[in-house]
Design an enzyme around this catalytic site. Structure first.
Site, short mmCIF file in Angstrom:
data_model
loop_
_atom_site.label_atom_id
_atom_site.label_comp_id
_atom_site.label_asym_id
_atom_site.label_seq_id
_atom_site.Cartn_x
_atom_site.Cartn_y
_atom_site.Cartn_z
N GLU A 118 0.81 -1.21 0.00
CA GLU A 118 0.00 0.00 0.00
C GLU A 118 0.85 1.27 0.00
O GLU A 118 0.83 2.05 0.96
CB GLU A 118 -0.93 0.00 1.22
CG GLU A 118 -1.89 -1.18 1.27
CD GLU A 118 -2.56 -1.34 2.62
OE1 GLU A 118 -2.23 -0.58 3.55
OE2 GLU A 118 -3.39 -2.25 2.75
N PRO A 119 1.60 1.53 -1.05
CA PRO A 119 2.35 2.80 -1.09
C PRO A 119 1.42 3.97 -1.37
O PRO A 119 0.49 3.87 -2.18
CB PRO A 119 3.32 2.58 -2.27
CG PRO A 119 2.59 1.63 -3.16
CD PRO A 119 1.81 0.71 -2.25
N GLY A 120 1.64 5.06 -0.70
CA GLY A 120 0.87 6.28 -0.95
C GLY A 120 1.79 7.47 -1.06
O GLY A 120 1.93 8.09 -2.11
N ARG A 121 2.46 7.76 0.07
CA ARG A 121 3.39 8.88 0.11
C ARG A 121 4.45 8.78 -0.99
O ARG A 121 4.78 9.78 -1.64
CB ARG A 121 4.08 8.90 1.48
CG ARG A 121 5.13 9.99 1.67
CD ARG A 121 6.11 9.62 2.78
NE ARG A 121 5.48 9.16 3.98
CZ ARG A 121 5.31 9.87 5.10
NH1 ARG A 121 5.75 11.10 5.15
NH2 ARG A 121 4.74 9.34 6.15
N ARG A 149 2.18 19.09 8.84
CA ARG A 149 3.18 18.12 9.29
C ARG A 149 4.35 18.75 10.05
O ARG A 149 4.82 18.16 11.03
CB ARG A 149 3.69 17.30 8.10
CG ARG A 149 2.61 16.41 7.48
CD ARG A 149 3.17 15.46 6.43
NE ARG A 149 4.03 14.46 7.03
CZ ARG A 149 5.34 14.43 6.94
NH1 ARG A 149 5.99 15.38 6.26
NH2 ARG A 149 6.05 13.48 7.51
N TYR A 153 4.72 16.97 13.57
CA TYR A 153 5.81 16.02 13.68
C TYR A 153 7.20 16.67 13.63
O TYR A 153 8.20 15.95 13.58
CB TYR A 153 5.76 15.01 12.51
CG TYR A 153 4.43 14.34 12.30
CD1 TYR A 153 3.75 13.75 13.36
CD2 TYR A 153 3.86 14.27 11.04
CE1 TYR A 153 2.54 13.12 13.16
CE2 TYR A 153 2.65 13.63 10.83
CZ TYR A 153 1.99 13.06 11.90
OH TYR A 153 0.80 12.44 11.70
N CYS A 205 -2.13 32.70 13.29
CA CYS A 205 -1.90 33.26 14.62
C CYS A 205 -1.45 32.14 15.56
O CYS A 205 -2.16 31.70 16.45
CB CYS A 205 -3.18 33.91 15.13
SG CYS A 205 -2.98 34.85 16.64
N GLU A 206 -0.23 31.65 15.32
CA GLU A 206 0.28 30.49 16.04
C GLU A 206 1.80 30.49 15.91
O GLU A 206 2.35 30.56 14.80
CB GLU A 206 -0.28 29.22 15.41
CG GLU A 206 -0.09 27.98 16.23
CD GLU A 206 -1.08 27.89 17.38
OE1 GLU A 206 -0.63 27.54 18.49
OE2 GLU A 206 -2.27 28.15 17.17
N TYR A 239 -0.24 14.19 2.17
CA TYR A 239 -0.75 14.70 3.44
C TYR A 239 -0.88 16.21 3.51
O TYR A 239 -1.43 16.73 4.49
CB TYR A 239 0.08 14.17 4.63
CG TYR A 239 0.13 12.67 4.66
CD1 TYR A 239 -1.04 11.95 4.90
CD2 TYR A 239 1.30 11.98 4.39
CE1 TYR A 239 -1.02 10.56 4.88
CE2 TYR A 239 1.33 10.60 4.37
CZ TYR A 239 0.16 9.89 4.62
OH TYR A 239 0.17 8.52 4.60
#
Length: 478
Positions: A331-334, A375, A379, A406-407, A436
């Site tokens: 199941e490759p996605g990225r 991300r 992460y 505002c972060e 993602y």
């Protein structure tokens, strides 16, 4: 699937110490499929970037920024590369039982992308009713679709069975009766795999390693929960036990963990066959194959290398166990969509700040941020960036690309060398954002999500349109 139960807060990400390593400029595009850029990205004589034969300045002028720019030919080539590599490594000529490659839709899914990957020989893995609906809208036949998820609803299961999905991945003991009940009501037999946590975990980040025991996904091999689930499924005539599923993590560059996980699930398959006489025909070894985000983070494996490694692992384990080789799925996605896209931003405010170590850092603010790529905040994921609209006229300086939210944790690229003359109105390109970015995008601070533009052979078209403020207001009942 990612295990996000231990995510750090955004404030924690912002408070993390500054990157100690020297800032490095983005590698120049060179057409290498293992690089950070899609294979059609080029830098022109005047310094501007083009992708799919289109100058990014034209894309920005017509479609605005921020925008995800998806290289269709690159994505198709990566999908076909997986299909061909696994057909060769697991085909009859290799003494194997065949293989299926499922594109992991969670990385990014649209109707066009689902259609493209299916046309290139892949199946589609979905994790929700929404992803399932997209795959079906794209014309992917039910038998070429899988349904994952740790908390599938009755409606999701019913839709999957009504459309004849090829497999449902059972994730817990209570779900066995749920799937069986749905199959009974519809008068069908549900094809199922059991997701097994093997204790093997791998990947580029603690928060995305998904095979350890203390997590929401799957049934434990060590505790006996997986064996119990298999016994219960075999006792239910509404369920067809196809096989076992294992997923050991994400952003994996070292393939060694797959051999350990394969041996574990193949051992369970052999044990079940000895006890029950049922030899499961399929094993799914998951995905999570890594990509290069910065050009300095390791060389990702090719589909041919992945297929050869898994084929060798399966062949050796089955020989030791004395069992026939099963059909394999992955199941490759990225690794398919991640390098196929970049995000195009327009620079706004630029300012220099003093650092505690006596140095200085230039903060380059862009018109997107954590709403289009969460991300780095979740992460501390590392990306790179490049000036995309012209050639630089100054030396590079230590820089951080930040968003407009505002972060304090709204960071797009933590540490990158950018030209000191980057200014308001310049275009920046952040590569390797196909996976993602749009899938996890939000409307934080009521910022509309960017469009997804497909480029190929000098033409661009909108796959997913830009949201507008009117879209956001239309949801507000007031």
């Amino acid at each position: 699937m990612r295990d996000e139960q231990h995510e750090p807060s955004v404030d924690a990400a912002a408070a993390a110490p500054a990157v100690a390593a020297p800032a490095q400029a983005a590698p120049e595009p060179d057409g290498d499929p293992r690089g950070v850029w899609s294979t059609s990205v080029r830098r022109g004589p005047d310094g501007s970037l083009s992708v799919g034969g289109i100058d990014v300045r034209e894309l920005a002028a017509e479609h605005g920024t921020p925008a995800y720019v998806l290289d269709e030919a690159d994505l198709r080539a990566r999908a076909r590369g997986y299909a061909d590599a696994f057909a060769a490594a697991f085909g009859p000529e290799a003494g194997m039982a065949g293989a299926d490659v499922y594109y992991a839709g969670k990385a990014f899914l649209s109707v066009a992308v689902a259609r493209w990957v299916h046309e290139e020989g892949l199946r589609v893995d979905t994790a929700t009713g929404g992803e399932l609906a997209v795959a079906l809208r794209a014309g992917v036949p039910g038998e070429a679709i899988g349904l994952h998820g740790n908390n599938k609803s009755d409606a999701e299961l019913a839709t999957a069975l009504e459309h004849g999905v090829g497999r449902i991945v059972v994730d817990s003991l209570p779900e066995i009766e749920k799937v069986a009940g749905a199959a009974r009501r519809l008068g069908v037999r549900a094809p199922v795999l059991v997701r097994v946590t093997t204790g093997v975990h791998a990947g580029g980040h603690e928060f995305i390693a998904t095979a350890h025991e203390d997590q929401k996904f799957g049934l434990s091999l060590a505790s006996g929960a997986a064996a119990k689930a298999l016994e219960e499924i075999l006792a239910r005539p509404e369920l067809e036990l196809l096989g076992l599923h294992s997923h050991i993590g994400s952003q994996i560059l070292d393939l060694a963990g797959f051999e350990v996980a394969a041996r574990a699930v193949l051992g369970l398959r052999a044990d079940v066959a000895r006890r029950s006489g049922h030899l499961m025909p399929e094993i799914d070894l998951g995905g999570g194959y890594g990509i290069s985000y910065t050009g300095h983070d390791g060389v990702p494996p090719t589909p041919a290398e992945i297929a050869a490694t898994l084929a060798g692992a399966v062949r050796r384990a089955c020989a030791d166990l004395g069992t026939p080789v099963p059909r394999i799925s992955v199941e490759p996605g990225r690794s398919i969509v991640g390098p196929s896209a970049l995000t195009l931003y327009t620079v706004g405010t630029v300012k220099e700040v003093a650092l505690d170590d006596g140095g200085r850092r230039t903060y380059v603010s862009v018109d997107g941020g954590m709403s289009d790529n969460i991300r780095p905040a979740l992460y501390q994921a590392e990306y790179t960036a490049a000036l995309a609209s012209r050639a630089p006229a100054a030396e590079v300086v230590r820089s951080r690309v930040v968003g407009k939210h505002c972060e304090s944790g709204d960071i797009v690229v933590h540490n990158v060398a950018l030209p000191a003359d980057v200014a308001d109105g310049d275009l920046l390109a952040v590569p390797a954002t196909g996976a993602y970015g749009r899938s996890m995008a939000s409307n934080y601070n009521m910022v509309p999500r960017p469009p997804v533009l497909a480029v190929r052979d000098g033409r661009a078209r909108v796959l997913v349109r830009r949201e507008t403020v009117e879209d956001l207001l239309a949801l507000d009942e007031g």
